[in-house]
Scaffold this active site. Structure first.
Site, short mmCIF file in Angstrom:
data_model
loop_
_atom_site.label_atom_id
_atom_site.label_comp_id
_atom_site.label_asym_id
_atom_site.label_seq_id
_atom_site.Cartn_x
_atom_site.Cartn_y
_atom_site.Cartn_z
N CYS A 2 45.13 45.02 29.12
CA CYS A 2 46.32 45.21 28.30
C CYS A 2 45.97 45.35 26.83
CB CYS A 2 47.31 44.07 28.48
SG CYS A 2 47.77 43.69 30.15
N ARG A 27 40.80 49.53 27.53
CA ARG A 27 40.99 48.22 28.12
C ARG A 27 41.57 48.30 29.53
NH1 ARG A 27 41.28 44.26 23.80
NH2 ARG A 27 42.66 42.94 25.03
N TRP A 74 48.57 46.25 32.24
CA TRP A 74 47.83 46.27 33.51
C TRP A 74 48.54 45.31 34.44
CZ3 TRP A 74 44.59 42.73 36.26
CH2 TRP A 74 43.77 43.30 37.23
N ASN A 98 50.23 39.77 26.76
CA ASN A 98 49.00 39.85 27.54
C ASN A 98 48.76 38.49 28.16
OD1 ASN A 98 48.58 42.42 26.67
ND2 ASN A 98 46.87 41.94 25.32
N GLY A 99 48.24 38.47 29.38
CA GLY A 99 47.93 37.20 30.02
C GLY A 99 48.83 36.96 31.21
N GLU A 479 24.37 46.53 41.29
CA GLU A 479 25.00 47.20 40.14
C GLU A 479 25.23 48.67 40.43
OE1 GLU A 479 26.33 48.20 36.18
OE2 GLU A 479 26.56 46.57 37.61
N LYS A 483 28.89 50.48 40.38
CA LYS A 483 29.21 51.64 39.55
C LYS A 483 29.82 52.77 40.39
CE LYS A 483 28.39 50.32 35.56
NZ LYS A 483 29.00 49.08 36.05
N GLU A 486 33.35 51.81 41.41
CA GLU A 486 34.28 51.77 40.29
C GLU A 486 34.83 53.13 39.92
OE1 GLU A 486 33.31 48.27 37.16
OE2 GLU A 486 31.69 49.70 37.45
N HIS A 502 18.70 42.70 59.18
CA HIS A 502 19.48 41.55 59.63
C HIS A 502 20.97 41.89 59.72
CE1 HIS A 502 16.05 38.90 59.47
NE2 HIS A 502 15.77 39.36 58.26
N LYS A 602 39.27 46.77 31.34
CA LYS A 602 37.99 46.52 30.69
C LYS A 602 37.71 45.03 30.56
CE LYS A 602 34.24 47.82 28.54
NZ LYS A 602 33.15 48.38 29.33
#
Length: 607
Positions: A2, A27, A74, A98-99, A479, A483, A486, A502, A602
């Site tokens: 946000c 963000r 968001w 925000n929050g 990672e 990526k 995402e 396994h 973000k």
């Protein structure tokens, strides 16, 4: 997540509010809106989706006024619709938030019981109604806010406008960042310094629990006990240039290519080339007494911590625990006296990580923070602040912040080893020399961009992709998979290469590409052995290695990505480049929104 901006200005503010929102698009958001105060009215304009939709709304219906608030949302409570978009308003009050308000359900029930009508499904709207009740009963804006803030549980940054008071805004923060900006006859509120960069460079960071009244004349700040306080006015240094793409198609591509420069900048802060030693910022505790390290982080920062675990244990011989921040407190970790709790975050505001930091502080741990925003909440609460110098990272998928984190963590591991007597001067100089080679290694890796772009079409049709690596390359496999997920929306998983047999090997067929990270070195042969198990079952392998590794094992691969031959210490930094570029080019082939992938933010400032 946000973004908030508020302006008490001298002229029309709608255009500048939208510009501020554009500067916070990185963000992450799924709806947006503004509210201005004009001629005794609260004028709201809101839209679902991208800011372009809000701009169209404003073209159809303007929002006059020299004071206003704006927000990119968001979604947490309630779907990303125009009705759920901020600002939320009553007849008297408009707010952006925000929050998360954790106790919004009982508050909403209480308000509904008094006849208050709600327009949205959000937790935020209860704040507007609580404040509005006070104002309607005759309270001043300041007294209304003082009455309501103690009733809110959770995390919030708020900007509040009042219909009958076109000369002030009120802001408040608890758990979410908020800054005050000072101009000539104008005052501003923003989620971060970047949002205010075109408006002012003079800012104050509100501290935990602060609330502020801003007018054209300036700001009056109060602490959580409503005492007037002063907060330092600093020069932000945020620049409009920092959020421009230049000649790059996407911010992500720009930030990938900035890595040689920003890693070099970061290393200059920690390495003394004159005597080939590591130098940390001045600290007031004895690192040699550290008997255990607890690393806590989220997402990409967590994978940087996984790499660091190898370094801390190998160099300094200190046992290391590592946790995902969202799980850390809930397993009731045993934190021994003399422990160092190390937190890694790009923003320094991630709610889960910040909560874990405060838990460790209460348990008597020494707090170290690796962070890209040295004015953030985590930075201010640390005993040892270890800033990266990546500069603003606008792409939601982290790239340059990751490699800068690795650079700092490698330097810290070497310094800790020296302090504990586990590394002599010659060994320290050797580590420093290899770290100084990292920018050149990153630059050389970027030289293979066109080759990676040329083979991205081989991965783009896949529904599932596996990544394999051993040792510090295992976190790089995780990672790489993150990526790809995402930004291309392809399902991908990373595995320690020895774990394939396994269970995951059951997934192997000709439609599941397998990306293998295998720089030549002590773990190469074992990794290649696992790779050959995949090939024997019809798996299509993309091998990422140096010329030596490719010559040895690249013959039967679907594709190879050549990297420069580098020392194993800096291989995680250098091999970050191909996994970033591969994800980027696959996403471009698929036509997804690279910089603002769906559903992502973000900085996640809610738990």
């Amino acid at each position: 997540m946000c973004g908030i901006i508020g302006i008490v200005g001298k002229e029309e503010v709608a255009e500048r509010l939208v510009d501020g929102l554009k500067r916070m698009e990185y963000r992450g958001y799924d709806s947006a809106g503004i509210c201005t105060v004009s001629d005794g009215q609260l004028i709201r304009r809101r839209a679902e989706g991208k800011l372009a939709n809000l701009v169209k709304e404003l073209e159809n219906q303007s929002a006059p006024g020299a004071i206003g608030i704006a927000h990119t949302r968001w979604a947490t409570h309630g779907a990303p619709t125009a009705a759920n978009a901020h600002p939320h308003a009553t007849g008297e009050v408009a707010i952006v938030h925000n929050g998360i308000i954790e106790n919004f359900r009982p508050l909403r029930e209480e308000l509904a019981g008094r006849g208050r009508k709600f327009e949205s499904e959000t937790d935020s709207e209860v704040v507007a109604h609580l404040i509005s009740e006070q104002v309607e009963a005759g309270a001043s804006p300041q007294d209304a806010v003082k009455e309501v803030l103690p009733r809110l549980r959770g995390a919030f940054a708020l900007a509040i406008a009042f219909r009958a008071h076109p000369d002030l805004l009120i802001g408040a923060r608890l758990g979410s960042p908020l800054v005050v900006g000072y101009g000539e006859g104008e005052t501003f509120l923003g989620s971060d310094a970047l949002a205010l960069a075109p408006l002012t460079q003079q800012i104050s960071y509100l501290e935990e629990g602060d609330w502020v009244v801003i007018t054209r004349a300036g700001a009056q700040i109060f602490d959580q006990e409503n005492n007037p306080v002063s907060r330092e006015v600093t020069t932000s240094g945020a620049s409009a240039v920092a959020i421009e793409k230049g000649h790059y198609r996407h911010f992500m591509k720009k930030e990938i290519f900035e890595q040689p420069t920003v890693v070099a900048q970061t290393l200059r802060s920690y390495l003394r080339q004159v005597d080939q030693s590591v130098a940390l910022p001045q600290i007031e505790f004895d690192l040699s007494k550290v008997n255990r390290i607890t690393i806590v982080a989220c997402g990409t920062s967590y994978y940087a911590g996984m790499v660091a675990k190898y370094w801390f244990e190998q160099f300094a011989r200190v046992p290391v625990d590592i946790d995902v921040a969202s799980e850390f407190r809930y397993r009731e970790p045993v934190l021994e006296p003399g422990g160092l709790a190390l937190f890694i975050s790009q923003s320094g505001e991630t709610a889960d990580t910040l909560a874990a930091l405060r838990h460790c502080k209460k348990e008597g741990q020494t707090i170290a923070v690796v962070v890209n925003v040295p004015t953030s909440s985590m930075a201010r609460e640390a005993d040892l602040l270890l800033p990266t110098h990546a500069g603003p990272e606008i792409g939601v998928a982290s790239t340059k912040a990751f490699t800068c984190q690795l650079a700092v963590l490698a330097a810290l591991a070497a310094h800790l080893a020296v302090k504990r007597g586990r590394m002599d001067r010659e060994e320290e100089a050797n580590v420093v020399q290899h770290l100084l080679e990292a920018p050149a290694g990153l630059n050389a890796a970027l030289g293979y961009d066109e080759e990676i772009a040329a083979m991205a079409h081989l991965i783009a049709p896949a529904r599932d992709v596996l990544y394999l690596g051993r040792g510090p390359d295992f976190p790089l496999a995780l990672e790489g998979a993150l990526k790809l997920k995402e930004i291309s929306y392809i399902h991908a998983e990373g595995y320690a290469s020895g774990e394939m047999k396994h269970g995951p090997i059951a997934l192997i067929d000709e439609d599941v590409p397998v990306i293998v990270l295998a720089p030549s070195g002590p773990l190469f042969e074992k990794t290649v052995s696992n790779m050959q198990e995949v090939q024997a079952r019809g798996g299509k392998v993309v091998l990422i290695s140096d010329w030596e590794g490719i010559a040895d094992a690249g013959e039967n691969c679907m594709a190879v990505i050549e990297m420069p031959k580098v020392h194993p210490l800096i291989a995680p930094l250098v091999y970050a480049v191909p996994v970033q570029l591969l994800a980027y080019h696959v996403a471009c082939v698929k036509g997804t929104d690279v910089d603002q992938p769906r559903n992502l933010a973000k900085s996640v400032t809610v738990e």
